[in-house]
Design a protein around this motif. Structure first.
Motif, mmCIF file in Angstrom:
data_model
loop_
_atom_site.group_PDB
_atom_site.id
_atom_site.type_symbol
_atom_site.label_atom_id
_atom_site.label_comp_id
_atom_site.label_asym_id
_atom_site.label_seq_id
_atom_site.Cartn_x
_atom_site.Cartn_y
_atom_site.Cartn_z
ATOM 1 N N ILE A 42 0.844 -1.201 0.000
ATOM 2 C CA ILE A 42 0.000 0.000 0.000
ATOM 3 C C ILE A 42 0.878 1.250 0.000
ATOM 4 N N SER A 43 1.939 1.242 0.790
ATOM 5 C CA SER A 43 2.856 2.380 0.816
ATOM 6 C C SER A 43 3.493 2.615 -0.550
ATOM 7 N N ALA A 44 3.673 1.521 -1.311
ATOM 8 C CA ALA A 44 4.261 1.627 -2.644
ATOM 9 C C ALA A 44 3.219 1.897 -3.722
ATOM 10 N N GLY A 45 1.932 1.853 -3.341
ATOM 11 C CA GLY A 45 0.864 2.116 -4.298
ATOM 12 C C GLY A 45 0.636 0.997 -5.287
ATOM 13 N N ILE A 46 0.835 -0.248 -4.838
ATOM 14 C CA ILE A 46 0.698 -1.399 -5.730
ATOM 15 C C ILE A 46 -0.573 -2.174 -5.388
ATOM 16 N N PRO A 47 -1.543 -2.215 -6.291
ATOM 17 C CA PRO A 47 -2.782 -2.962 -6.031
ATOM 18 C C PRO A 47 -2.571 -4.458 -6.190
ATOM 19 N N GLY A 78 -7.857 -9.587 -5.541
ATOM 20 C CA GLY A 78 -8.443 -10.217 -4.363
ATOM 21 C C GLY A 78 -8.599 -9.247 -3.220
ATOM 22 N N GLN A 79 -7.585 -8.424 -3.004
ATOM 23 C CA GLN A 79 -7.638 -7.435 -1.934
ATOM 24 C C GLN A 79 -8.170 -6.092 -2.428
ATOM 25 N N ASP A 80 -7.817 -5.741 -3.667
ATOM 26 C CA ASP A 80 -8.158 -4.416 -4.187
ATOM 27 C C ASP A 80 -9.067 -4.438 -5.408
ATOM 28 N N PHE A 81 -9.091 -5.524 -6.116
ATOM 29 C CA PHE A 81 -9.937 -5.626 -7.305
ATOM 30 C C PHE A 81 -10.198 -7.099 -7.622
ATOM 31 N N ALA A 128 -4.984 2.826 1.935
ATOM 32 C CA ALA A 128 -5.393 1.838 0.941
ATOM 33 C C ALA A 128 -4.918 2.276 -0.435
ATOM 34 N N VAL A 129 -4.882 1.320 -1.347
ATOM 35 C CA VAL A 129 -4.678 1.635 -2.755
ATOM 36 C C VAL A 129 -6.051 1.635 -3.418
ATOM 37 N N PHE A 152 -8.358 -3.109 -16.657
ATOM 38 C CA PHE A 152 -7.355 -3.323 -17.695
ATOM 39 C C PHE A 152 -5.973 -3.365 -17.051
ATOM 40 N N ALA A 153 -5.002 -3.889 -17.793
ATOM 41 C CA ALA A 153 -3.641 -4.000 -17.264
ATOM 42 C C ALA A 153 -3.079 -2.639 -16.864
ATOM 43 N N HIS A 154 -3.356 -1.604 -17.661
ATOM 44 C CA HIS A 154 -2.860 -0.267 -17.329
ATOM 45 C C HIS A 154 -3.484 0.263 -16.037
ATOM 46 N N ASP A 155 -4.710 -0.141 -15.750
ATOM 47 C CA ASP A 155 -5.407 0.350 -14.559
ATOM 48 C C ASP A 155 -4.656 0.005 -13.279
ATOM 49 N N ILE A 156 -3.969 -1.126 -13.268
ATOM 50 C CA ILE A 156 -3.293 -1.565 -12.045
ATOM 51 C C ILE A 156 -1.799 -1.225 -12.061
ATOM 52 N N GLY A 157 -1.366 -0.461 -13.068
ATOM 53 C CA GLY A 157 0.033 -0.045 -13.136
ATOM 54 C C GLY A 157 0.974 -1.094 -13.671
ATOM 55 N N LEU A 158 0.445 -2.129 -14.301
ATOM 56 C CA LEU A 158 1.281 -3.223 -14.795
ATOM 57 C C LEU A 158 2.289 -2.716 -15.824
ATOM 58 N N ASP A 159 1.895 -1.726 -16.612
ATOM 59 C CA ASP A 159 2.776 -1.205 -17.651
ATOM 60 C C ASP A 159 3.938 -0.399 -17.082
ATOM 61 N N LEU A 160 3.782 0.145 -15.892
ATOM 62 C CA LEU A 160 4.809 1.009 -15.304
ATOM 63 C C LEU A 160 5.787 0.252 -14.417
ATOM 64 N N LEU A 161 5.502 -1.003 -14.119
ATOM 65 C CA LEU A 161 6.364 -1.805 -13.250
ATOM 66 C C LEU A 161 6.856 -3.058 -13.959
#
Length: 271
Positions: free
Chosen positions: A144-149, A152-155, A231-232, A161-170
């Motif tokens: 949560i501190s890192a802003g990573i969803p 199961g816990q968050d969605f 929370a994220v 979409f993949a971009h919605d969860i930051g998958l493209d940036l990590l």
């Protein structure tokens, strides 16, 4: 710190001469049969929605993957369908192995560094986990501190979409490897800049997971798992034009962008 048990995660092992090809051609990440840190990946629907996400690491001539336990059955069914007659053995490890996380750089079992800066993911036989600490909020607090969803816990399944969860940036998406399930949607969102929702850290929460974040009177999206009032949330950026005017359950909260963010509050995606 000893390894902390994470019963919300389920482990699978993919092995055989065509295991790399199967995973490489189906999921978003660049999964290669070579040692190194884990890779964050997602299994998408043909429409580009996340069906499962987790880490994959190579060890003992196999790929070791983990997913949220609530989607494990669906993930296994899909991967068996995509396998067809390929020479791949898929082992469901839920009855024999446990998944945990360690944050001190040392652990026993199948250990891979989490590429998102969240310590090490550990997979070990259940009989070897007697020294692990029971499940707690330690991992959740870190992510949560890192802003990573996390699914199961968050969605849930087929919600984002993949971009919605930051998958493209990590580095959870390989944009050059070619086709995989949902690749056309991912590529279109990247080149057209159509990502409307992005992960945001919300602090000062006094409400349960799932409560809406309201920005200037408009619903921007729900919060995820809450730990110590944080929370994220995967939010509509275009609706957060004034970060100081954001509430959850009618109470003011603070919204901040994750360290990895290349986006800003108020961003409006192209149609």
């Amino acid at each position: 710190m000893p390894t902390i048990l994470r019963p919300s995660r389920a482990a699978f092992r993919f092995s055989g001469p065509e295991a790399q090809k199967l995973l490489f051609d189906v999921v978003t990440g660049r999964l290669l049969a070579e040692p190194g840190p884990a890779v964050w990946w997602a299994l998408l629907s043909p429409q580009g929605k996340v069906q499962a996400e987790g880490l994959s690491g190579w060890a003992e001539d196999a790929f070791w993957l983990d997913v949220d336990a609530t989607v494990a059955d669906a993930f296994l069914k899909k991967m068996k369908l995509y396998r067809l007659r390929a020479q791949v053995q898929i082992d469901d490890l839920r009855e024999t192995h446990a998944v945990g996380w360690s944050f001190d750089g040392w652990a026993e079992g199948i250990v891979h560094a989490d590429p998102r800066g969240l310590g090490e993911r550990v997979i070990a036989q259940t009989t070897a986990t007697t020294g692990w600490l029971p499940a707690d909020d330690s991992f959740a607090a870190h992510r949560i501190s890192a802003g990573i969803p996390e699914q199961g816990q968050d969605f849930g399944i087929d919600q984002n979409f993949a971009h919605d969860i930051g998958l493209d940036l990590l580095e959870g998406i390989d944009f050059i490897k070619g086709c995989y399930i949902g690749q056309e949607v991912v590529s279109r969102m990247k080149h057209r800049g159509t990502a409307r929702r992005r992960p945001v850290i919300v602090s000062g929460i006094d409400a349960p997971a799932g409560t809406s974040v309201v920005a200037s009177g408009r619903d921007a999206g729900p919060i995820g798992e809450v730990v110590d009032g944080r929370a994220v949330a995967i939010l509509r950026l275009d609706r957060i034009t004034d970060p100081a005017a954001v509430t959850v359950d009618g109470k003011p909260v603070t919204v901040t962008l994750p360290p990895y963010a290349t986006y800003q509050f108020g961003d409006v995606a192209d149609e």
